[in-house]
Design a protein around this motif. Structure first.
Motif, PDB file in Angstrom:
ATOM      1  N   LEU A  72       0.830  -1.208   0.000  1.00 49.10           N
ATOM      2  CA  LEU A  72       0.000   0.000   0.000  1.00 49.10           C
ATOM      3  C   LEU A  72       0.867   1.261   0.000  1.00 49.10           C
ATOM      4  O   LEU A  72       0.584   2.211  -0.733  1.00 49.10           O
ATOM      5  CB  LEU A  72      -0.934  -0.002   1.216  1.00 49.10           C
ATOM      6  CG  LEU A  72      -2.078  -1.014   1.177  1.00 49.10           C
ATOM      7  CD1 LEU A  72      -2.722  -1.141   2.544  1.00 49.10           C
ATOM      8  CD2 LEU A  72      -3.102  -0.623   0.124  1.00 49.10           C
ATOM      9  N   THR A  73       1.912   1.260   0.801  1.00 49.60           N
ATOM     10  CA  THR A  73       2.804   2.416   0.865  1.00 49.60           C
ATOM     11  C   THR A  73       3.510   2.635  -0.459  1.00 49.60           C
ATOM     12  O   THR A  73       3.615   3.763  -0.943  1.00 49.60           O
ATOM     13  CB  THR A  73       3.829   2.232   1.998  1.00 49.60           C
ATOM     14  OG1 THR A  73       3.114   2.053   3.226  1.00 49.60           O
ATOM     15  CG2 THR A  73       4.748   3.437   2.118  1.00 49.60           C
ATOM     16  N   THR A  74       3.992   1.546  -1.066  1.00 48.11           N
ATOM     17  CA  THR A  74       4.678   1.648  -2.356  1.00 48.11           C
ATOM     18  C   THR A  74       3.746   2.196  -3.424  1.00 48.11           C
ATOM     19  O   THR A  74       4.156   2.973  -4.285  1.00 48.11           O
ATOM     20  CB  THR A  74       5.212   0.269  -2.780  1.00 48.11           C
ATOM     21  OG1 THR A  74       6.111  -0.186  -1.775  1.00 48.11           O
ATOM     22  CG2 THR A  74       5.931   0.325  -4.107  1.00 48.11           C
ATOM     23  N   ALA A  75       2.477   1.809  -3.361  1.00 52.01           N
ATOM     24  CA  ALA A  75       1.494   2.281  -4.334  1.00 52.01           C
ATOM     25  C   ALA A  75       1.015   3.698  -4.024  1.00 52.01           C
ATOM     26  O   ALA A  75       0.221   4.267  -4.771  1.00 52.01           O
ATOM     27  CB  ALA A  75       0.304   1.326  -4.392  1.00 52.01           C
ATOM     28  N   GLY A  76       1.465   4.265  -2.903  1.00 50.90           N
ATOM     29  CA  GLY A  76       1.053   5.626  -2.541  1.00 50.90           C
ATOM     30  C   GLY A  76      -0.317   5.685  -1.916  1.00 50.90           C
ATOM     31  O   GLY A  76      -0.988   6.711  -1.965  1.00 50.90           O
ATOM     32  N   ILE A  77      -0.752   4.578  -1.311  1.00 54.35           N
ATOM     33  CA  ILE A  77      -2.070   4.508  -0.684  1.00 54.35           C
ATOM     34  C   ILE A  77      -1.864   4.419   0.824  1.00 54.35           C
ATOM     35  O   ILE A  77      -1.565   3.349   1.351  1.00 54.35           O
ATOM     36  CB  ILE A  77      -2.860   3.276  -1.170  1.00 54.35           C
ATOM     37  CG1 ILE A  77      -2.952   3.271  -2.687  1.00 54.35           C
ATOM     38  CG2 ILE A  77      -4.236   3.231  -0.532  1.00 54.35           C
ATOM     39  CD1 ILE A  77      -3.427   1.958  -3.261  1.00 54.35           C
ATOM     40  N   PRO A  78      -1.996   5.534   1.541  1.00 53.57           N
ATOM     41  CA  PRO A  78      -1.815   5.458   2.986  1.00 53.57           C
ATOM     42  C   PRO A  78      -3.030   4.801   3.644  1.00 53.57           C
ATOM     43  O   PRO A  78      -4.167   5.203   3.396  1.00 53.57           O
ATOM     44  CB  PRO A  78      -1.693   6.922   3.408  1.00 53.57           C
ATOM     45  CG  PRO A  78      -2.421   7.675   2.352  1.00 53.57           C
ATOM     46  CD  PRO A  78      -2.275   6.881   1.081  1.00 53.57           C
TER      47      PRO A  78
END
Length: 109
Positions: A72-78
């Motif tokens: 999720l973090t890598t995809a920019g989804i906090p």
């Protein structure tokens, strides 16, 4: 010099039009960007020695939770606070299902 100023620089200036901050090093008089470093390179910490690491294995559920948070973090989804319950539920599923969910998140085949 004010308490908030970095003592490594003699003067700091800010150009509000370009949002650029520069500083003058006292020993050389050269101008550097304090947010980009001195150009001398990064000083990364060395990895801890394997014999000094704590001998602890993560449970599969904990490993899946960390993997989901990383995806999720890598995809920019906090993850939002309410999302933590959904992540917990996904961590209870098997590795194959979790890998599929992570593939969906990161959009990799």
């Amino acid at each position: 010099m004010a308490a908030w100023q970095d003592s490594a620089f003699s003067t700091m200036t800010t150009d509000r039009a370009t949002a650029t901050v520069t500083a003058t090093a006292p020993e050389t008089g050269s101008t550097v960007d304090p947010y980009r470093g001195s150009g001398a390179g990064d000083f990364l910490l060395a990895a801890p020695a394997p014999e000094r690491r704590v001998p602890m294995q993560l449970s599969p559920m904990d490993r899946r939770r960390l993997d989901l948070h990383a995806a999720l973090t890598t995809a920019g989804i906090p993850p939002l606070p309410g999302d933590l319950e959904a992540i917990e539920a996904l961590c209870l599923l098997d590795d194959r299902t979790n890998a599929t969910v992570q593939r969906w998140i990161t959009s990799t085949p």
